[in-house]
Design a protein around this motif. Structure first.
Motif, PDB file in Angstrom:
ATOM      1  N   THR A 168       0.845  -1.186   0.000  1.00 11.65           N
ATOM      2  CA  THR A 168       0.000   0.000   0.000  1.00 11.65           C
ATOM      3  C   THR A 168       0.881   1.238   0.000  1.00 11.65           C
ATOM      4  O   THR A 168       1.829   1.338   0.774  1.00 11.65           O
ATOM      5  CB  THR A 168      -0.982   0.049   1.189  1.00 11.65           C
ATOM      6  OG1 THR A 168      -1.704   1.298   1.134  1.00 11.65           O
ATOM      7  CG2 THR A 168      -0.285  -0.065   2.524  1.00 11.65           C
ATOM      8  N   PRO A 169       0.584   2.195  -0.881  1.00 10.48           N
ATOM      9  CA  PRO A 169       1.372   3.422  -0.945  1.00 10.48           C
ATOM     10  C   PRO A 169       0.844   4.528  -0.058  1.00 10.48           C
ATOM     11  O   PRO A 169       1.514   5.544   0.120  1.00 10.48           O
ATOM     12  CB  PRO A 169       1.234   3.815  -2.410  1.00 10.48           C
ATOM     13  CG  PRO A 169      -0.145   3.348  -2.771  1.00 10.48           C
ATOM     14  CD  PRO A 169      -0.391   2.100  -1.980  1.00 10.48           C
TER      15      PRO A 169
ATOM     16  N   PHE B  64       2.850  -4.931   2.740  1.00  5.36           N
ATOM     17  CA  PHE B  64       3.914  -3.948   2.937  1.00  5.36           C
ATOM     18  C   PHE B  64       3.350  -2.541   2.783  1.00  5.36           C
ATOM     19  O   PHE B  64       2.289  -2.344   2.206  1.00  5.36           O
ATOM     20  CB  PHE B  64       5.042  -4.175   1.918  1.00  5.36           C
ATOM     21  CG  PHE B  64       5.617  -5.569   1.956  1.00  5.36           C
ATOM     22  CD1 PHE B  64       6.717  -5.856   2.735  1.00  5.36           C
ATOM     23  CD2 PHE B  64       5.034  -6.596   1.210  1.00  5.36           C
ATOM     24  CE1 PHE B  64       7.241  -7.136   2.786  1.00  5.36           C
ATOM     25  CE2 PHE B  64       5.553  -7.880   1.247  1.00  5.36           C
ATOM     26  CZ  PHE B  64       6.656  -8.153   2.036  1.00  5.36           C
ATOM     27  N   ARG B  65       4.125  -1.549   3.287  1.00 11.07           N
ATOM     28  CA  ARG B  65       3.700  -0.162   3.211  1.00 11.07           C
ATOM     29  C   ARG B  65       4.934   0.709   2.990  1.00 11.07           C
ATOM     30  O   ARG B  65       5.971   0.504   3.625  1.00 11.07           O
ATOM     31  CB  ARG B  65       3.002   0.240   4.508  1.00 11.07           C
ATOM     32  CG  ARG B  65       2.697   1.704   4.611  1.00 11.07           C
ATOM     33  CD  ARG B  65       1.747   2.071   5.748  1.00 11.07           C
ATOM     34  NE  ARG B  65       1.863   1.272   6.937  1.00 11.07           N
ATOM     35  CZ  ARG B  65       0.832   0.953   7.726  1.00 11.07           C
ATOM     36  NH1 ARG B  65      -0.378   1.370   7.437  1.00 11.07           N
ATOM     37  NH2 ARG B  65       1.007   0.232   8.809  1.00 11.07           N
ATOM     38  N   VAL B  66       4.826   1.727   2.100  1.00 10.03           N
ATOM     39  CA  VAL B  66       5.975   2.581   1.785  1.00 10.03           C
ATOM     40  C   VAL B  66       5.833   4.003   2.337  1.00 10.03           C
ATOM     41  O   VAL B  66       6.570   4.901   1.947  1.00 10.03           O
ATOM     42  CB  VAL B  66       6.237   2.643   0.256  1.00 10.03           C
ATOM     43  CG1 VAL B  66       6.620   1.283  -0.283  1.00 10.03           C
ATOM     44  CG2 VAL B  66       5.033   3.214  -0.486  1.00 10.03           C
ATOM     45  N   ILE B  67       4.894   4.202   3.269  1.00 10.46           N
ATOM     46  CA  ILE B  67       4.629   5.523   3.833  1.00 10.46           C
ATOM     47  C   ILE B  67       4.524   5.384   5.345  1.00 10.46           C
ATOM     48  O   ILE B  67       4.171   4.308   5.850  1.00 10.46           O
ATOM     49  CB  ILE B  67       3.330   6.106   3.228  1.00 10.46           C
ATOM     50  CG1 ILE B  67       3.213   7.603   3.498  1.00 10.46           C
ATOM     51  CG2 ILE B  67       2.099   5.361   3.729  1.00 10.46           C
ATOM     52  CD1 ILE B  67       2.102   8.283   2.694  1.00 10.46           C
TER      53      ILE B  67
ATOM     54  N   GLY C 255       6.305  11.215   4.803  1.00 11.63           N
ATOM     55  CA  GLY C 255       7.475  11.135   3.945  1.00 11.63           C
ATOM     56  C   GLY C 255       8.032  12.534   3.762  1.00 11.63           C
ATOM     57  O   GLY C 255       7.558  13.491   4.370  1.00 11.63           O
ATOM     58  N   MET C 256       9.048  12.648   2.923  1.00 14.78           N
ATOM     59  CA  MET C 256       9.595  13.962   2.595  1.00 14.78           C
ATOM     60  C   MET C 256       8.596  14.740   1.739  1.00 14.78           C
ATOM     61  O   MET C 256       7.815  14.144   1.002  1.00 14.78           O
ATOM     62  CB  MET C 256      10.895  13.813   1.806  1.00 14.78           C
ATOM     63  CG  MET C 256      12.025  13.172   2.578  1.00 14.78           C
ATOM     64  SD  MET C 256      12.816  14.367   3.648  1.00 14.78           S
ATOM     65  CE  MET C 256      14.269  13.439   4.144  1.00 14.78           C
ATOM     66  N   ALA C 257       8.657  16.059   1.820  1.00 18.05           N
ATOM     67  CA  ALA C 257       7.937  16.887   0.853  1.00 18.05           C
ATOM     68  C   ALA C 257       8.484  16.591  -0.530  1.00 18.05           C
ATOM     69  O   ALA C 257       9.656  16.233  -0.685  1.00 18.05           O
ATOM     70  CB  ALA C 257       8.114  18.357   1.189  1.00 18.05           C
ATOM     71  N   LEU C 258       7.647  16.726  -1.540  1.00 19.13           N
ATOM     72  CA  LEU C 258       8.039  16.392  -2.909  1.00 19.13           C
ATOM     73  C   LEU C 258       9.340  17.088  -3.309  1.00 19.13           C
ATOM     74  O   LEU C 258      10.229  16.478  -3.928  1.00 19.13           O
ATOM     75  CB  LEU C 258       6.916  16.772  -3.882  1.00 19.13           C
ATOM     76  CG  LEU C 258       7.126  16.427  -5.354  1.00 19.13           C
ATOM     77  CD1 LEU C 258       7.220  14.928  -5.562  1.00 19.13           C
ATOM     78  CD2 LEU C 258       5.980  17.004  -6.193  1.00 19.13           C
TER      79      LEU C 258
ATOM     80  N   ASN D  22       7.524  -6.123  10.189  1.00 15.32           N
ATOM     81  CA  ASN D  22       6.069  -6.044  10.010  1.00 15.32           C
ATOM     82  C   ASN D  22       5.661  -5.718   8.581  1.00 15.32           C
ATOM     83  O   ASN D  22       4.485  -5.843   8.232  1.00 15.32           O
ATOM     84  CB  ASN D  22       5.486  -4.983  10.945  1.00 15.32           C
ATOM     85  CG  ASN D  22       5.632  -5.332  12.406  1.00 15.32           C
ATOM     86  OD1 ASN D  22       5.477  -6.478  12.792  1.00 15.32           O
ATOM     87  ND2 ASN D  22       5.955  -4.341  13.224  1.00 15.32           N
ATOM     88  N   GLY D  23       6.630  -5.249   7.779  1.00 13.64           N
ATOM     89  CA  GLY D  23       6.311  -4.826   6.420  1.00 13.64           C
ATOM     90  C   GLY D  23       6.225  -3.325   6.263  1.00 13.64           C
ATOM     91  O   GLY D  23       5.914  -2.822   5.175  1.00 13.64           O
ATOM     92  N   ASP D  24       6.491  -2.578   7.336  1.00 12.44           N
ATOM     93  CA  ASP D  24       6.501  -1.117   7.250  1.00 12.44           C
ATOM     94  C   ASP D  24       7.844  -0.625   6.735  1.00 12.44           C
ATOM     95  O   ASP D  24       8.893  -1.206   7.043  1.00 12.44           O
ATOM     96  CB  ASP D  24       6.235  -0.491   8.621  1.00 12.44           C
ATOM     97  CG  ASP D  24       4.764  -0.493   8.978  1.00 12.44           C
ATOM     98  OD1 ASP D  24       3.973   0.007   8.158  1.00 12.44           O
ATOM     99  OD2 ASP D  24       4.395  -0.984  10.062  1.00 12.44           O
ATOM    100  N   VAL D  25       7.818   0.464   5.980  1.00 10.92           N
ATOM    101  CA  VAL D  25       9.061   1.045   5.473  1.00 10.92           C
ATOM    102  C   VAL D  25       9.897   1.541   6.649  1.00 10.92           C
ATOM    103  O   VAL D  25       9.379   2.099   7.621  1.00 10.92           O
ATOM    104  CB  VAL D  25       8.762   2.182   4.467  1.00 10.92           C
ATOM    105  CG1 VAL D  25       8.124   3.384   5.149  1.00 10.92           C
ATOM    106  CG2 VAL D  25      10.019   2.575   3.710  1.00 10.92           C
TER     107      VAL D  25
END
Length: 384
Positions: free
Chosen positions: A132-133, A149-152, A285-288, A359-362
């Protein structure tokens, strides 16, 4: 002469036919179809999020195909299977089962926590890895599923960061907390309220709405009487925008703070001229502009889609690329073969280096607190 040449001619014909068959077989073997399911609300008030996510995934699909990755004896041809869950948990579960029945090779989605939680069990049961994003409830990766998994950054990180910022940086003392009763908004509001109280702040009132509401007159009339320093809203921009307009109409001077659900470019349109430095939001996350690949990604995105990035497109892009790189390392799109590679991956993406904890977290996810000014959303500080 004819009798001597006949076997030769027949043999040549057979060899030619065999060669043709070999060429057909080789041509068929060149493409290995890899289906990546992407699910987000493509209809309803959250459709702008969903389209933004889908476009991030499409950029990644283009890049994966350009790499000519060799999988399962041929060249991978990645295809995006985009589905609409309308931000509805029941619809999300139906779509999840549909993708399982299609035997897609991987899932990038869902956008919302409320749809991701029930869908994640379906994907796990049918053996399809999911990244999931954008779904941030901690529950997703605490279910014991080794394929999710998660990327955020999750809400445990976001809620704590926002509460610390509000009490320590803004010196706010009095808070009203409102949420939309969804799987995203309510847990985030709960975490924020708990952390505010731990930091010495006072939660004067808890109020509730829903993710379809646009009229907040009754809630805000009650809030005005409390005279808070900060209103925290756990929900999405489709409600935060009208809420801001109505706050101005009622003369409420409190700052509005929320999570990544309100941290969009669309909020400036939805909230009108009451969106400025009185609004603060956190992104997982970081700002773009601060992402390692953010400015280059933003240019590509705008050039291709002629629109601004809302929030999650870079995360979706990286989630899709991360899954593709795990397949590349495994030399297979078979979930059983590439899942171990996904667990152990370290991928340098647009948002930074992606690797996952147990756990699958970033790992090491930062949080950016933003405000709004004349030029739109502006990063204030990064908390890591």
């Amino acid at each position: 002469m004819r009798s001597l040449n006949k076997p030769t001619l027949i043999g040549s014909a057979v060899l030619a036919a065999m060669g043709s068959l070999a060429m057909v077989s080789t041509a068929q073997a060149k493409d290995v179809i890899v289906k990546i399911g992407h699910i987000a609300p493509l209809s309803g008030p959250q459709a702008h999020y969903g389209k933004d996510n889908e476009q991030g995934a499409r950029l990644a699909i283009d890049d994966l195909n350009a790499m000519k990755i060799q999988l399962d004896g041929g060249t991978a041809k990645f295809e995006l299977v985009a589905e609409d869950d309308a931000a509805d948990p029941k619809t999300g579960a139906i779509v999840a089962q549909k993708l399982c029945d299609m035997k897609v090779n991987g899932i990038v989605g869902h956008l919302n926590s409320g749809t991701t939680v029930p869908a994640s069990r379906i994907y796990h049961d049918c053996g399809i890895p999911q990244i999931t994003p954008s779904a941030t409830t901690p529950k997703i990766t605490k279910q014991g599923f080794d394929s999710v998994f998660r990327v955020i950054a999750h809400d445990g990180v976001l809620g704590v960061a926002l509460a610390k910022f509000a009490t320590a940086d803004l010196k706010a003392k009095k808070f009203v907390v409102i949420d939309d009763r969804t799987g995203y908004g309510q847990p985030l509001a709960d975490i924020f309220a708990k952390q505010v109280q731990a930091g010495g702040g006072q939660v004067l009132e808890r109020q509730y709405t829903n993710d379809k509401a646009t009229d907040f007159a009754a809630i805000l009339t009650s809030v005005k009487a409390k005279n808070p320093d900060v209103i925290f809203y756990g929900g999405m921009d489709a409600q935060a925008g009208p809420m801001l307009r109505q706050m101005k109409q009622l003369g409420i001077k409190a700052k509005l703070i929320g999570g990544d659900g309100i941290c969009t470019t669309e909020l400036s349109k939805l909230g009108g001229d009451n969106v400025g430095d009185n609004v603060m939001c956190a992104e997982g996350g970081m700002a773009l502009s601060k992402m390692p690949g953010g400015p280059a990604f933003e240019k590509r995105y705008k050039d291709k889609f002629k629109s601004d990035i809302q929030v999650y497109a870079p995360f979706v892009y990286d989630a899709t690329m991360t899954m593709g790189m795990a397949m590349k390392e495994a030399k297979s799109a078979d979930p059983k073969k590439y899942l171990p590679k996904l667990k152990a991956i370290s991928y340098k993406g647009v948002i930074g280096t992606i690797s996952f904890d147990e756990n699958g977290d970033v790992k090491n996810a930062p949080v950016t607190v933003n405000t709004y000014g004349a030029k739109g959303k502006t990063p204030l500080t990064i908390i890591q």
